[in-house]
Scaffold this motif. Structure first.
Motif, PDB file in Angstrom:
ATOM      1  N   UNK A 121       0.835  -1.188   0.000  1.00  0.00           N
ATOM      2  CA  UNK A 121       0.000   0.000   0.000  1.00  0.00           C
ATOM      3  C   UNK A 121       0.874   1.245   0.000  1.00  0.00           C
ATOM      4  N   UNK A 122       0.715   2.096  -0.997  1.00  0.00           N
ATOM      5  CA  UNK A 122       1.552   3.301  -1.083  1.00  0.00           C
ATOM      6  C   UNK A 122       1.520   4.127   0.196  1.00  0.00           C
ATOM      7  N   UNK A 123       0.400   4.070   0.898  1.00  0.00           N
ATOM      8  CA  UNK A 123       0.305   4.846   2.136  1.00  0.00           C
ATOM      9  C   UNK A 123       1.283   4.351   3.195  1.00  0.00           C
ATOM     10  N   UNK A 124       1.652   3.112   3.077  1.00  0.00           N
ATOM     11  CA  UNK A 124       2.491   2.517   4.124  1.00  0.00           C
ATOM     12  C   UNK A 124       3.975   2.856   3.981  1.00  0.00           C
ATOM     13  N   UNK A 125       4.339   3.415   2.857  1.00  0.00           N
ATOM     14  CA  UNK A 125       5.752   3.717   2.593  1.00  0.00           C
ATOM     15  C   UNK A 125       6.656   2.517   2.849  1.00  0.00           C
ATOM     16  N   UNK A 126       6.300   1.371   2.348  1.00  0.00           N
ATOM     17  CA  UNK A 126       7.175   0.193   2.514  1.00  0.00           C
ATOM     18  C   UNK A 126       7.582   0.031   3.980  1.00  0.00           C
TER      19      UNK A 126
ATOM     20  N   UNK B  69       8.356   7.797  -5.848  1.00  0.00           N
ATOM     21  CA  UNK B  69       7.434   6.782  -6.371  1.00  0.00           C
ATOM     22  C   UNK B  69       6.197   6.719  -5.495  1.00  0.00           C
ATOM     23  N   UNK B  70       6.441   6.635  -4.225  1.00  0.00           N
ATOM     24  CA  UNK B  70       5.344   6.533  -3.272  1.00  0.00           C
ATOM     25  C   UNK B  70       4.469   7.790  -3.323  1.00  0.00           C
ATOM     26  N   UNK B  71       5.104   8.951  -3.522  1.00  0.00           N
ATOM     27  CA  UNK B  71       4.347  10.192  -3.535  1.00  0.00           C
ATOM     28  C   UNK B  71       3.441  10.303  -4.752  1.00  0.00           C
ATOM     29  N   UNK B  72       3.813   9.633  -5.841  1.00  0.00           N
ATOM     30  CA  UNK B  72       2.955   9.668  -7.025  1.00  0.00           C
ATOM     31  C   UNK B  72       1.914   8.561  -6.964  1.00  0.00           C
TER      32      UNK B  72
END
Lengths: 129, 129
Positions: A121-126, B69-72
């Motif tokens: 999930x992009x929100x999780x920032x890896x 990447x995550x920000x986009x």
DNA sequence: CTCAACCTTCCCCTACACTGGAATGTCAAG
DNA sequence: CTTGACATTCCAGTGTAGGGGAAGGTTGAG
């Protein structure tokens, strides 16, 4: 051989060779009658040694110490032995630091590899990092 | 929260936070009416992510790639996995080079410890090159 | 009111390991 | 004899990851 050839043989640039000479990693090269530096196979071997050390992450100062130990073959053995002990301890320290870092990165990598879509999930920032 | 608090929470200095903002790792912080930067918990989480990445040996440019990447809205996990693979390979290479150097230095040390006149022979000490 | 502890921008500094470029010299080939 | 690829020295710049400190604004405590 001239500087360009020596540099190519060691996989470096001529700039780097002059820089190493200035930095005391190489002895001042002999000069031909025209003033050009004249290198021998020994110099290339030394350069390759430096390159290996750099690839291992050693700083030039550290490589310089090792090389100057090597160069002072006529120095009192006890002194040289002390310096070599220190070098050895420093290398061991660096190796163990690197191995600790490696196991951390390996753990991160394993976690990342087992990641589900949810964990991406992009929100999780890896979040495993 | 103000910059000092955010920096302390992330284990960094205020200098580093401003530097990260200038470097594009942090979005320009909101400002309070007095012009002070105003951080939220999200920013601290982002800073902690950066700190973990640095601790894993990633360069700021690499971390910036992951974050952008995550920000986009893209899940950077596959990219991170690649970076971690590369990092692992690089660490393995460095460790093996260091161990090769260690054995060279250990050999010199053992020779010096044997304490014969021969061990002080420059030719012999130079023989590994 | 004053003082300390914050904050702001600005510019310069550090160490490391080179790298670029200018101005000039040398040398073999065409 | 000129051209191009080498070489020389010297000075200056690059990139990384910040750190130092000046000059000034803001805020809470005593």
């Amino acid at each position: 051989m001239r500087i360009g050839e020596a540099a190519a043989a060691a996989g470096m640039t001529t700039k780097t060779l002059r820089f190493y000479e200035d930095s005391g990693l190489l002895p001042a090269a002999k000069r031909s009658s025209n003033g050009y530096r004249d290198y021998h196979d020994d110099s290339v071997a030394r350069l390759e040694f430096i390159r290996r050390g750099r690839a291992a992450g050693l700083a030039l100062t550290q490589i310089r110490e090792i090389l100057s130990l090597r160069d002072t073959g006529e120095a009192p053995c006890a002194h040289v032995q002390d310096l070599l002990s220190n070098q050895l301890a420093e290398l061991d320290h660096q190796i163990s630091e690197l191995m600790a870092l490696r196991s951390i990165v390996a753990g991160l990598h394993a976690t990342a590899a087992s990641g589900t879509d949810a964990s991406c999930d992009p929100e999780q920032i890896c979040s495993y990092l």
